[in-house]
Design a protein around this motif. Structure first.
Motif, PDB file in Angstrom:
ATOM      1  N   ARG A   1       0.826  -1.190   0.000  1.00  0.00           N
ATOM      2  CA  ARG A   1       0.000   0.000   0.000  1.00  0.00           C
ATOM      3  C   ARG A   1       0.869   1.253   0.000  1.00  0.00           C
ATOM      4  O   ARG A   1       2.081   1.195   0.174  1.00  0.00           O
ATOM      5  CB  ARG A   1      -0.953   0.011   1.188  1.00  0.00           C
ATOM      6  N   MET A   2       0.216   2.384  -0.167  1.00  0.00           N
ATOM      7  CA  MET A   2       0.911   3.649  -0.237  1.00  0.00           C
ATOM      8  C   MET A   2       1.305   4.126   1.169  1.00  0.00           C
ATOM      9  O   MET A   2       0.789   3.668   2.175  1.00  0.00           O
ATOM     10  CB  MET A   2       0.009   4.702  -0.888  1.00  0.00           C
ATOM     11  N   THR A   3       2.242   5.061   1.208  1.00  0.00           N
ATOM     12  CA  THR A   3       2.582   5.709   2.470  1.00  0.00           C
ATOM     13  C   THR A   3       1.477   6.660   2.892  1.00  0.00           C
ATOM     14  O   THR A   3       1.053   6.682   4.045  1.00  0.00           O
ATOM     15  CB  THR A   3       3.900   6.501   2.330  1.00  0.00           C
ATOM     16  N   LEU A   4       0.986   7.462   1.931  1.00  0.00           N
ATOM     17  CA  LEU A   4      -0.004   8.495   2.231  1.00  0.00           C
ATOM     18  C   LEU A   4      -1.014   8.584   1.103  1.00  0.00           C
ATOM     19  O   LEU A   4      -0.642   8.637  -0.067  1.00  0.00           O
ATOM     20  CB  LEU A   4       0.695   9.852   2.405  1.00  0.00           C
ATOM     21  N   SER A   5      -2.293   8.635   1.460  1.00  0.00           N
ATOM     22  CA  SER A   5      -3.355   8.891   0.497  1.00  0.00           C
ATOM     23  C   SER A   5      -4.070  10.179   0.878  1.00  0.00           C
ATOM     24  O   SER A   5      -4.542  10.318   2.010  1.00  0.00           O
ATOM     25  CB  SER A   5      -4.377   7.740   0.458  1.00  0.00           C
ATOM     26  N   VAL A   6      -4.116  11.123  -0.064  1.00  0.00           N
ATOM     27  CA  VAL A   6      -4.907  12.327   0.103  1.00  0.00           C
ATOM     28  C   VAL A   6      -6.301  12.039  -0.438  1.00  0.00           C
ATOM     29  O   VAL A   6      -6.436  11.553  -1.564  1.00  0.00           O
ATOM     30  CB  VAL A   6      -4.286  13.514  -0.660  1.00  0.00           C
ATOM     31  N   VAL A   7      -7.332  12.292   0.350  1.00  0.00           N
ATOM     32  CA  VAL A   7      -8.701  12.027  -0.103  1.00  0.00           C
ATOM     33  C   VAL A   7      -9.451  13.353  -0.167  1.00  0.00           C
ATOM     34  O   VAL A   7      -9.411  14.155   0.771  1.00  0.00           O
ATOM     35  CB  VAL A   7      -9.423  11.018   0.817  1.00  0.00           C
ATOM     36  N   MET A   8     -10.150  13.580  -1.285  1.00  0.00           N
ATOM     37  CA  MET A   8     -10.769  14.887  -1.502  1.00  0.00           C
ATOM     38  C   MET A   8     -12.093  14.762  -2.248  1.00  0.00           C
ATOM     39  O   MET A   8     -12.124  14.278  -3.375  1.00  0.00           O
ATOM     40  CB  MET A   8      -9.816  15.786  -2.296  1.00  0.00           C
ATOM     41  N   PRO A   9     -13.197  15.195  -1.639  1.00  0.00           N
ATOM     42  CA  PRO A   9     -14.473  15.276  -2.356  1.00  0.00           C
ATOM     43  C   PRO A   9     -14.515  16.562  -3.172  1.00  0.00           C
ATOM     44  O   PRO A   9     -13.964  17.589  -2.755  1.00  0.00           O
ATOM     45  CB  PRO A   9     -15.504  15.310  -1.224  1.00  0.00           C
ATOM     46  N   VAL A  10     -15.178  16.517  -4.319  1.00  0.00           N
ATOM     47  CA  VAL A  10     -15.239  17.693  -5.196  1.00  0.00           C
ATOM     48  C   VAL A  10     -16.651  17.843  -5.737  1.00  0.00           C
ATOM     49  O   VAL A  10     -17.289  16.857  -6.115  1.00  0.00           O
ATOM     50  CB  VAL A  10     -14.259  17.557  -6.382  1.00  0.00           C
TER      51      VAL A  10
ATOM     52  N   THR B   1      -5.467   3.529  -0.006  1.00  0.00           N
ATOM     53  CA  THR B   1      -4.643   2.447   0.539  1.00  0.00           C
ATOM     54  C   THR B   1      -3.507   2.956   1.409  1.00  0.00           C
ATOM     55  O   THR B   1      -2.714   2.171   1.907  1.00  0.00           O
ATOM     56  CB  THR B   1      -4.044   1.596  -0.594  1.00  0.00           C
ATOM     57  N   GLY B   2      -3.403   4.256   1.607  1.00  0.00           N
ATOM     58  CA  GLY B   2      -2.270   4.819   2.327  1.00  0.00           C
ATOM     59  C   GLY B   2      -2.213   4.411   3.788  1.00  0.00           C
ATOM     60  O   GLY B   2      -3.238   4.238   4.443  1.00  0.00           O
ATOM     61  N   ALA B   3      -0.995   4.274   4.301  1.00  0.00           N
ATOM     62  CA  ALA B   3      -0.801   4.025   5.728  1.00  0.00           C
ATOM     63  C   ALA B   3      -1.300   5.215   6.535  1.00  0.00           C
ATOM     64  O   ALA B   3      -1.698   5.077   7.698  1.00  0.00           O
ATOM     65  CB  ALA B   3       0.672   3.756   6.023  1.00  0.00           C
ATOM     66  N   TRP B   4      -1.282   6.387   5.911  1.00  0.00           N
ATOM     67  CA  TRP B   4      -1.892   7.592   6.462  1.00  0.00           C
ATOM     68  C   TRP B   4      -2.930   8.101   5.466  1.00  0.00           C
ATOM     69  O   TRP B   4      -2.732   8.007   4.259  1.00  0.00           O
ATOM     70  CB  TRP B   4      -0.848   8.665   6.721  1.00  0.00           C
ATOM     71  N   ILE B   5      -4.017   8.652   5.990  1.00  0.00           N
ATOM     72  CA  ILE B   5      -5.092   9.196   5.159  1.00  0.00           C
ATOM     73  C   ILE B   5      -5.232  10.677   5.514  1.00  0.00           C
ATOM     74  O   ILE B   5      -5.431  11.022   6.683  1.00  0.00           O
ATOM     75  CB  ILE B   5      -6.424   8.472   5.430  1.00  0.00           C
ATOM     76  N   PHE B   6      -5.123  11.532   4.501  1.00  0.00           N
ATOM     77  CA  PHE B   6      -5.219  12.971   4.723  1.00  0.00           C
ATOM     78  C   PHE B   6      -6.453  13.498   4.018  1.00  0.00           C
ATOM     79  O   PHE B   6      -6.560  13.448   2.799  1.00  0.00           O
ATOM     80  CB  PHE B   6      -3.962  13.667   4.193  1.00  0.00           C
ATOM     81  N   HIS B   7      -7.415  14.002   4.796  1.00  0.00           N
ATOM     82  CA  HIS B   7      -8.657  14.549   4.247  1.00  0.00           C
ATOM     83  C   HIS B   7      -8.495  16.035   3.981  1.00  0.00           C
ATOM     84  O   HIS B   7      -8.124  16.807   4.870  1.00  0.00           O
ATOM     85  CB  HIS B   7      -9.806  14.307   5.230  1.00  0.00           C
ATOM     86  N   LEU B   8      -8.794  16.417   2.752  1.00  0.00           N
ATOM     87  CA  LEU B   8      -8.678  17.806   2.328  1.00  0.00           C
ATOM     88  C   LEU B   8      -9.868  18.153   1.454  1.00  0.00           C
ATOM     89  O   LEU B   8     -10.267  17.357   0.601  1.00  0.00           O
ATOM     90  CB  LEU B   8      -7.377  17.980   1.519  1.00  0.00           C
ATOM     91  N   ASP B   9     -10.468  19.331   1.664  1.00  0.00           N
ATOM     92  CA  ASP B   9     -11.550  19.771   0.789  1.00  0.00           C
ATOM     93  C   ASP B   9     -10.987  20.481  -0.440  1.00  0.00           C
ATOM     94  O   ASP B   9      -9.807  20.834  -0.492  1.00  0.00           O
ATOM     95  CB  ASP B   9     -12.513  20.685   1.549  1.00  0.00           C
ATOM     96  N   SER B  10     -11.855  20.717  -1.425  1.00  0.00           N
ATOM     97  CA  SER B  10     -11.414  21.179  -2.749  1.00  0.00           C
ATOM     98  C   SER B  10     -11.612  22.661  -2.981  1.00  0.00           C
ATOM     99  O   SER B  10     -11.413  23.147  -4.098  1.00  0.00           O
ATOM    100  CB  SER B  10     -12.177  20.410  -3.828  1.00  0.00           C
ATOM    101  N   ASP B  11     -11.993  23.417  -1.938  1.00  0.00           N
ATOM    102  CA  ASP B  11     -12.345  24.821  -2.153  1.00  0.00           C
ATOM    103  C   ASP B  11     -11.170  25.782  -2.111  1.00  0.00           C
ATOM    104  O   ASP B  11     -11.332  26.991  -2.282  1.00  0.00           O
ATOM    105  CB  ASP B  11     -13.404  25.264  -1.138  1.00  0.00           C
ATOM    106  N   GLY B  12      -9.969  25.252  -1.863  1.00  0.00           N
ATOM    107  CA  GLY B  12      -8.788  26.108  -1.856  1.00  0.00           C
ATOM    108  C   GLY B  12      -8.695  27.030  -0.656  1.00  0.00           C
ATOM    109  O   GLY B  12      -7.974  28.032  -0.701  1.00  0.00           O
TER     110      GLY B  12
END
Length: 246
Positions: free
Chosen positions: A8-17, A92-103
């Motif tokens: 799996r990945m080290t980090l996955s950034v997850v973002m709804p748009v 699949t990241g060992a860490w999951i980073f949640h970020l929104d898409s509005d800048g």
């Protein structure tokens, strides 16, 4: 940098748009520059919640140019919470980073969160000076008061879209978080505190929205508060085993 766990990945950034065609390329460029490029074995999972503008076309072009970017389009408009959950479930990241898409966050400050990964299971930004309309500020205050009371500790920004969770903690909490949850982000924070996970809060910069507009209006705000409150109270009644970190 931390190497990925096997398979799996080290980090996955997850973002709804949703309907961010004008500014989404700039947001993703910041993610690439400040997260994907510096951190080997990182990726970006985007869930487009049936945008009605040109968002999908922009996203698919960006994904075609960068194999680290995955774009998923919901079959129907499902809302922010379900889109966040779908992105997490795909990651699949060992860490999951949640970020929104509005800048409205300074992505360059991600390095502040990343630096705390060895001593934390959840690292959350705190929006110190907000650049949002009044109704969004009211929602934040209501959420802060409720989650702090339920967690029995002061939680400064429970629903901040700038948080990083260890996958093992997510897997520990996930059975108690409904797949259809309106605000899984709040449940993650509350569950982390209730389970005894190591939670770190860091002050981060909140920016004024440059492109697009907020889709949460007063009528939707009332429904959001009602739904989120009911679901969060139900979640708080579910027994959660203590979380034991490595």
């Amino acid at each position: 940098m931390t190497e990925p766990h096997a398979g799996r990945m080290t980090l996955s950034v997850v973002m709804p748009v949703y309907n961010e065609a004008i500014g989404i390329a700039d947001v993703i460029a910041d993610i690439v520059a400040h997260i994907l490029d510096p951190i080997p074995h990182s990726d970006l999972i985007i869930v487009d919640d049936c945008s009605t503008d040109d968002t999908a076309a922009v996203l698919h072009q960006l994904a075609a140019d960068d194999p680290r970017i995955t774009v998923i389009v919901n079959e129907t408009n499902s809302g922010h919470g379900r889109s966040v959950r779908r992105a997490i479930d795909t990651s699949t990241g060992a860490w999951i980073f949640h970020l929104d898409s509005d800048g409205q966050v300074d992505v360059s400050e991600f390095e502040l969160l990343w630096a705390h990964r060895d001593v934390s299971d959840l690292v959350a930004g705190v929006r110190v000076t907000r650049h949002d309309p009044l109704h969004r500020l009211v929602l934040t205050r209501v959420t802060r008061a409720m989650v702090s009371a339920l967690a029995r500790t002061w939680v400064r920004d429970a629903n901040v879209p700038f948080k990083m969770i260890r996958r093992e903690l997510w897997q520990h909490l996930e059975p108690n978080i409904p797949a259809t949850a309106f605000a899984p982000s709040i449940m993650i924070v509350l569950g982390a505190h209730r389970s005894g996970a190591r939670v770190t809060e860091l002050e981060t910069t909140h920016l004024a929205r440059v492109h697009g507009r907020s889709t949460l209006r007063l009528g939707r705000l009332a429904r959001a508060v009602r739904t989120s409150t009911v679901e969060t109270l139900r979640f708080s009644r579910r027994p959660i085993r203590p979380y034991v970190h490595d």
